[in-house]
Design an enzyme around this catalytic site. Sequence first.
Site, PDB file in Angstrom:
ATOM      1  N   HIS A 242       0.798  -1.232   0.000  1.00  0.00           N
ATOM      2  CA  HIS A 242       0.000   0.000   0.000  1.00  0.00           C
ATOM      3  C   HIS A 242       0.832   1.285   0.000  1.00  0.00           C
ATOM      4  CE1 HIS A 242      -3.411  -2.615   0.744  1.00  0.00           C
ATOM      5  NE2 HIS A 242      -2.708  -3.194   1.684  1.00  0.00           N
TER       6      HIS A 242
HETATM    7  C1  BDR Z   1      -1.552   0.918   5.752  1.00  0.00           C
HETATM    8  O1  BDR Z   1      -1.567   0.404   7.091  1.00  0.00           O
HETATM    9  C2  BDR Z   1      -0.276  -0.007   7.469  1.00  0.00           C
HETATM   10  O2  BDR Z   1      -0.298  -1.321   7.938  1.00  0.00           O
HETATM   11  C3  BDR Z   1       0.580   0.078   6.250  1.00  0.00           C
HETATM   12  O3  BDR Z   1       1.918   0.438   6.554  1.00  0.00           O
HETATM   13  C4  BDR Z   1      -0.106   1.099   5.401  1.00  0.00           C
HETATM   14  O4  BDR Z   1       0.319   2.391   5.730  1.00  0.00           O
HETATM   15  C5  BDR Z   1      -2.296  -0.037   4.841  1.00  0.00           C
HETATM   16  O5  BDR Z   1      -3.637  -0.122   5.209  1.00  0.00           O
END
Ligand code: BDR
Length: 316
Positions: A242
């Site tokens: 992400h």
């Molecule tokens: C987001 O949540 C965190 O676990 C990841 O680093 C990212 O920023 C994804 O939903």
Amino acid sequence: MYPEKKIPIIIDCDTGIDDLLALLLAVQSPLLDILGATTTAGNQTIENTTRNTLDALEFLGRPDIPVAVGRDRPLYRNVLAQGSIHGANGVGGYRFPAAKRTPDHRAAPEFVRDLLAACPDKVTLVALAPLTNIAVLLEKYPACKERIDKILFMGGSIATGNPTPVATANVWYDPEAARAVIASGIPVVMCSLNCSRGAYLTKAELAKVRGVGGPAAAMADEVLKAYYATTGGQNPRGLNIHDLCTMMYLTDPGMFTGDWYFVDVECKGELTCGMTVVDYEDRLHKPREEKTVYFLKTADRDRFADNFFRALKSYG
Ligand code: BDR
Ligand code: CA
């Protein structure tokens, strides 16, 4: 061809496997000028996310990028991060050589305030984590708003979520902070979960990462394996990364589609706390100036993979 002027950015992160790969992309990009990084709790405790950020920047060849420590918990909710999907140390158990430096002496809000004041151009804040640090900055130093070009944020969604059916991790962890930042009037580019789920590496691509060669590719291979072990089941087509997808909005904006919307955050709902309420069908008839969120809807998957491999190769 190199741009005449790089985009000045400050990265707020809770490093994190996908934060780490976003740093890997940003550090090698000739388009970006990374003025500094701030850390927050989220994927792991503030101690772990700070250590990971310092270690990662040094490993990636940029120990000169200053790092300041941010909040260890949300604005009003007294919860400490424990983490799970990013492993006990936050980077899937990967062991970087320990960074030789310590964080900046300033706390994150004062550090960012000073960087904004010193930069002749407006700065893009890249928020790959809960928005706690940025909410504190805007509350304590409202004049900073004038120095911020936009906030690029990983989070928000329509009709989906990751820790809950409707809330994304970075909003859910500190919904009041997300609400305050979105209401600030500063343009927010939201790399939604709907968008980042369309950006993934296939199993065949994951198998080629180490073969790129060099320490950065070997590190990426190890952390991606750890990430796949905990999150690989979420997308049958491949592995989503992400924060890496979010950072690509600055290096390759043409691979995204999006539009401007009015967005608010639910901070109370028994079932919906942390949900981003996107006025997708314009029920509220808000004027354009109140539609301050540019909601990213789709990302070109093939370009996502190409950009990642190009970044990896650039480390030799
Ligand atoms: C987001 O949540 C965190 O676990 C990841 O680093 C990212 O920023 C994804 O939903
Ligand atoms: Ca993150």
